[in-house]
Design a protein around this motif. Structure first.
Motif, PDB file in Angstrom:
ATOM      1  N   SER A  75       0.713  -1.194  -0.136  1.00 38.23           N
ATOM      2  CA  SER A  75      -0.011  -0.240   0.100  1.00 38.23           C
ATOM      3  C   SER A  75       0.742   1.336  -0.020  1.00 38.23           C
ATOM      4  CB  SER A  75      -0.854   0.204   1.220  1.00 38.23           C
ATOM      5  OG  SER A  75      -2.261   0.416   0.723  1.00 38.23           O
ATOM      6  N   ALA A 135      -1.084  15.469   1.514  1.00 34.62           N
ATOM      7  CA  ALA A 135      -0.833  13.937   1.568  1.00 34.62           C
ATOM      8  C   ALA A 135      -2.312  13.416   0.878  1.00 34.62           C
ATOM      9  CB  ALA A 135      -0.676  13.807   2.759  1.00 34.62           C
ATOM     10  N   GLY A 136      -2.141  12.158   0.860  1.00 30.33           N
ATOM     11  CA  GLY A 136      -3.372  11.364   0.093  1.00 30.33           C
ATOM     12  C   GLY A 136      -4.536  11.692   1.251  1.00 30.33           C
ATOM     13  N   GLU A 140      -8.312  12.972   0.346  1.00 30.18           N
ATOM     14  CA  GLU A 140      -9.412  12.603   0.391  1.00 30.18           C
ATOM     15  C   GLU A 140     -10.403  13.611   1.243  1.00 30.18           C
ATOM     16  OE1 GLU A 140      -9.380   8.977   2.962  1.00 30.18           O
ATOM     17  OE2 GLU A 140      -7.546   8.364   1.872  1.00 30.18           O
ATOM     18  N   HIS A 169      -8.561   1.553   3.351  1.00 30.97           N
ATOM     19  CA  HIS A 169      -7.392   2.022   4.123  1.00 30.97           C
ATOM     20  C   HIS A 169      -7.944   2.741   5.237  1.00 30.97           C
ATOM     21  CE1 HIS A 169      -4.035   4.748   4.726  1.00 30.97           C
ATOM     22  NE2 HIS A 169      -3.308   3.593   4.823  1.00 30.97           N
ATOM     23  N   THR A 171      -7.714   5.506   6.250  1.00 30.86           N
ATOM     24  CA  THR A 171      -8.108   7.066   6.302  1.00 30.86           C
ATOM     25  C   THR A 171      -9.580   7.361   5.545  1.00 30.86           C
ATOM     26  OG1 THR A 171      -6.813   6.852   4.346  1.00 30.86           O
ATOM     27  CG2 THR A 171      -5.755   7.837   6.188  1.00 30.86           C
ATOM     28  N   THR A 213     -11.255   2.154  -3.351  1.00 34.43           N
ATOM     29  CA  THR A 213      -9.925   1.893  -3.913  1.00 34.43           C
ATOM     30  C   THR A 213      -9.737   0.968  -4.954  1.00 34.43           C
ATOM     31  OG1 THR A 213      -9.377   2.378  -1.604  1.00 34.43           O
ATOM     32  CG2 THR A 213      -7.489   1.650  -2.777  1.00 34.43           C
ATOM     33  N   THR A 217      -7.536  -2.703  -1.491  1.00 29.13           N
ATOM     34  CA  THR A 217      -6.406  -3.037  -0.819  1.00 29.13           C
ATOM     35  C   THR A 217      -6.009  -4.559  -0.625  1.00 29.13           C
ATOM     36  OG1 THR A 217      -7.650  -2.916   1.111  1.00 29.13           O
ATOM     37  CG2 THR A 217      -6.599  -1.066   0.739  1.00 29.13           C
ATOM     38  N   ASP A 242      -9.821   6.427  -4.014  1.00 30.99           N
ATOM     39  CA  ASP A 242      -8.606   6.528  -3.336  1.00 30.99           C
ATOM     40  C   ASP A 242      -7.566   5.878  -4.557  1.00 30.99           C
ATOM     41  OD1 ASP A 242      -6.543   5.536  -2.113  1.00 30.99           O
ATOM     42  OD2 ASP A 242      -7.449   5.280  -0.144  1.00 30.99           O
ATOM     43  N   ALA A 244      -4.201   5.710  -4.337  1.00 32.60           N
ATOM     44  CA  ALA A 244      -3.130   5.409  -3.539  1.00 32.60           C
ATOM     45  C   ALA A 244      -2.403   4.041  -4.407  1.00 32.60           C
ATOM     46  CB  ALA A 244      -2.960   4.919  -2.056  1.00 32.60           C
ATOM     47  N   HIS A 264      -7.530  10.814  -5.509  1.00 30.37           N
ATOM     48  CA  HIS A 264      -6.477  11.888  -5.051  1.00 30.37           C
ATOM     49  C   HIS A 264      -5.071  10.794  -5.656  1.00 30.37           C
ATOM     50  CE1 HIS A 264      -6.269   8.768  -1.553  1.00 30.37           C
ATOM     51  NE2 HIS A 264      -5.020   8.777  -1.792  1.00 30.37           N
ATOM     52  N   ASN A 266      -1.107   9.930  -4.833  1.00 31.28           N
ATOM     53  CA  ASN A 266      -0.236  10.081  -3.848  1.00 31.28           C
ATOM     54  C   ASN A 266       1.107  10.272  -4.663  1.00 31.28           C
ATOM     55  OD1 ASN A 266      -2.267   8.450  -2.643  1.00 31.28           O
ATOM     56  ND2 ASN A 266      -1.138   8.631  -0.721  1.00 31.28           N
ATOM     57  N   LYS A 269       4.133   8.340  -3.550  1.00 28.59           N
ATOM     58  CA  LYS A 269       4.068   6.749  -3.874  1.00 28.59           C
ATOM     59  C   LYS A 269       4.012   6.444  -5.295  1.00 28.59           C
ATOM     60  CE  LYS A 269       0.999   5.602   0.191  1.00 28.59           C
ATOM     61  NZ  LYS A 269      -0.382   5.266   0.336  1.00 28.59           N
TER      62      LYS A 269
HETATM   63  C1  LIG Z   1      -1.248   5.736   1.787  1.00 26.37           C
HETATM   64  C2  LIG Z   1      -2.578   5.479   1.294  1.00 26.37           C
HETATM   65  C3  LIG Z   1      -3.540   6.560   1.910  1.00 26.37           C
HETATM   66  C4  LIG Z   1      -3.194   7.708   2.685  1.00 26.37           C
HETATM   67  O1  LIG Z   1      -2.117   8.499   2.094  1.00 26.37           O
HETATM   68  P1  LIG Z   1      -1.371   9.307   2.931  1.00 26.37           P
HETATM   69  O2  LIG Z   1      -0.512  10.126   1.828  1.00 26.37           O
HETATM   70  O3  LIG Z   1      -0.421   8.564   3.705  1.00 26.37           O
HETATM   71  O4  LIG Z   1      -2.041  10.317   3.578  1.00 26.37           O
HETATM   72  C5  LIG Z   1      -4.952   6.196   1.526  1.00 26.37           C
HETATM   73  N1  LIG Z   1      -5.271   4.887   1.206  1.00 26.37           N
HETATM   74  C6  LIG Z   1      -4.406   3.922   0.618  1.00 26.37           C
HETATM   75  C7  LIG Z   1      -5.103   2.700   0.161  1.00 26.37           C
HETATM   76  C8  LIG Z   1      -3.224   4.336   1.068  1.00 26.37           C
HETATM   77  O5  LIG Z   1      -2.324   3.271   0.791  1.00 26.37           O
END
Ligand SMILES: *Cc1c(COP(=O)(O)O)cnc(C)c1O
Length: 518
Positions: A75, A135-136, A140, A169, A171, A213, A217, A242, A244, A264, A266, A269
């Motif tokens: 992730s 940040a991610g 969100e 995730h 978040t 997502t 995940t 999401d 990510a 979003h 990242n 990432k």
């Molecule tokens: C990393 C991640 C987030 C959050 O991103 P940050 O940049 O760490 O705030 C959200 N969802 C998933 C699936 C992630 O891997």
């Protein structure tokens, strides 16, 4: 033994010096007496240059880093970050730019932001991009606040629920709750997709959004993503992506064309700006034209030629105020979208991250981006294929850029994922993400990324297989791990609640008595 090693902190010795000052070649003059120090500088360490270098280098090596080893944290997409990006971010025109410097003196920086907005939109299939969020998770929050503004703008006041799959995730539900919504969990089915029947049961006129997502995940492509988006839209809700896990889709699929309204990225990432240790990231966001008027300010646009109009996604007031002279044709400027939710962050986002992401995209190009995702997916499937007969796959399907296995060894039932992760440290590898996603018992979530060679992937798999062998022979080897690190199994609660962030000789002496070696 360690007691006889020189302590790593107390190296100071009176009179030692780390600089070599040149001979004075100007006339000496006397400082006024009242400006002279009465006493010696007390308590400052006195060291030679090699001692300082060794001190910091030694400390830096007491940790895992992507520059020394593979970090397979699922992730997190811990790919190698090219040093080229660092060079670009350190160019004085970027690094020394002041955030209050006028637009006319910042055209290069604005052009870079404008181009990055355009590239991210193109890669993901979205019409408008904002680079603001840090940040991610902040991306969100931005998305959910934009959704809220959209619903309210239409006079739709009854949508108070956000649906979140159980594989999400943490978040995602946290974001929805923070924005004031009630979080409703949607189940996953046996193939690891969103359970469509459960989704239908939970959709209603109260649904503001679904947060999804993709790949999810579990490292799996949502097979019904188009259908899921259709169902949510039919119920009057919006679909948050999401992003990510976008590392699996570059040049292959565009979320903006799969039914997502907002996503979003990242940058730290997918777009290889460095991350870890709480450093700055970037959670840029993209959305459809329908939501562009609500994006946070400022965004960057280019003043069109005389007689040409701004695209609809770039309408809104310039940020320089009503009385400023208009920017010339072809210039870049900041603007606030017409119904903007406002700022999410001071100034212009984490600008250094934007420079790195731009450099990454430009240096590998469109074909390179596709290769990134193809290789990331291939590498994850290779690891899955080599390991799944020993570490069962959570869902036995072709995976995307990561695979979720389980630390459930048939030959050693008392061994847990935690023990396996700790033992992996002794083999020189950073452990993968463990116990996430929450719906998988004893989860080992492995994301090798595209920047690892086959040789490294093999060494990593060999290590995990060797650990399974040790577990069958003598589980105690795993229970005692790690044995090669300066500190062993930490009291994780105490480490989080009472972190020691500063050097204090008394505290360190006590820790040494407790048996810690460092
Ligand atoms: C990393 C991640 C987030 C959050 O991103 P940050 O940049 O760490 O705030 C959200 N969802 C998933 C699936 C992630 O891997």
């Amino acid at each position: 033994m360690h007691n006889h090693e020189p302590p790593i902190f107390e190296l100071s010795g009176r009179g030692k010096i780390g600089v070599n000052l040149p001979q004075i070649d100007v006339p000496q003059s006397q400082l006024p007496v009242d400006l002279l120090r009465a006493d010696d500088l007390a308590g400052l360490p006195e060291l030679t240059e090699p001692e300082v270098i060794r001190h910091y280098t030694r400390i830096s090596q007491r940790n895992f880093a992507i520059d020394t080893t593979m970090v397979s944290l699922g992730s997190c997409t811990m790919k190698y970050n090219s040093k080229l990006h660092e060079e670009a971010a350190r160019l004085p025109g970027f690094a020394a730019a002041h955030p209050l410097q006028g637009e006319e003196l910042s055209q290069g920086a604005l052009q870079l932001m404008y181009e990055l907005q355009t590239y991210l939109g193109e890669i993901s299939g979205f019409d408008a991009v904002s680079l603001q969020p840090a940040a991610g998770a902040q991306g969100e929050l931005t998305g959910i606040l934009v959704f809220r503004a959209y619903h309210l703008d239409r006079g739709d006041h009854e949508r108070m629920e956000v649906l979140v799959p159980d594989s999400a995730h943490g978040t995602n539900p946290a974001t929805a709750a923070m924005a004031g919504y009630k979080v409703i969990e949607v189940k996953s089915d046996a193939r690891g997709n969103v359970d469509l029947e459960d989704l239908k049961r939970k959709l209603s006129p109260r649904t503001a959004a679904l947060m999804l997502t993709n790949p999810n995940t579990l490292g799996l492509f949502e097979e019904h993503v188009v259908e899921v988006a259709r169902l949510v839209h039919e119920a009057g809700g919006l679909v948050y992506g999401d992003g990510a896990n976008f590392n699996a889709l570059l040049g292959i699929a565009k979320p903006g064309k799969l039914g997502f309204d907002f996503m979003h990225y990242n940058l730290h990432k997918t777009f290889t700006t460095p991350h870890g240790g709480g450093g700055p990231g970037s959670g840029a966001v993209g959305c459809t034209a329908m939501l562009a008027p609500f994006l946070p300010a400022p965004r960057v646009r280019r003043i069109p030629q005389a007689g040409q109009e701004l695209p609809p996604t770039e309408r809104g007031a310039s940020m320089r105020g009503a009385h400023a002279t208009p920017a010339p044709e072809g210039a870049y400027e900041f603007f606030a979208p017409e119904k903007s939710i406002g700022r999410m962050k001071t100034f212009h986002g984490n600008f250094g991250m934007l420079v790195r992401a731009w450099t990454y995209i430009r240096s590998i190009g469109a074909a390179g981006l596709r290769k990134v995702s193809e290789t990331a997916v291939l590498n994850a499937n290779y690891v899955q294929a080599r390991l799944k007969h020993v570490y069962p796959a959570a869902v036995d399907r072709t995976c995307m850029h990561e695979t979720v296995l389980q630390g459930k060894l048939a030959a050693a039932p008392e061994v847990r994922t935690f023990d396996i992760a700790k033992r992996l440290i002794d083999y020189g590898f950073h452990p993968p993400t463990v116990y996430f996603p929450l719906i998988v018992p004893e989860a080992l979530m492995i994301e090798p990324t595209e920047t690892e060679s086959k040789r490294t992937l093999d060494a990593f798999c060999d290590a995990l297989l060797a650990i399974a062998g040790e577990a069958a022979r003598d589980p105690e080897i795993l229970k005692r791990a790690p044995t090669t690190t300066p500190v062993r199994r930490l009291d994780e609660v105490r480490a989080a609640r009472q972190p020691i962030l500063r050097y204090d000789p008394a505290v360190f002496a006590r820790l040494r008595e407790e048996g810690l070696q460092f």
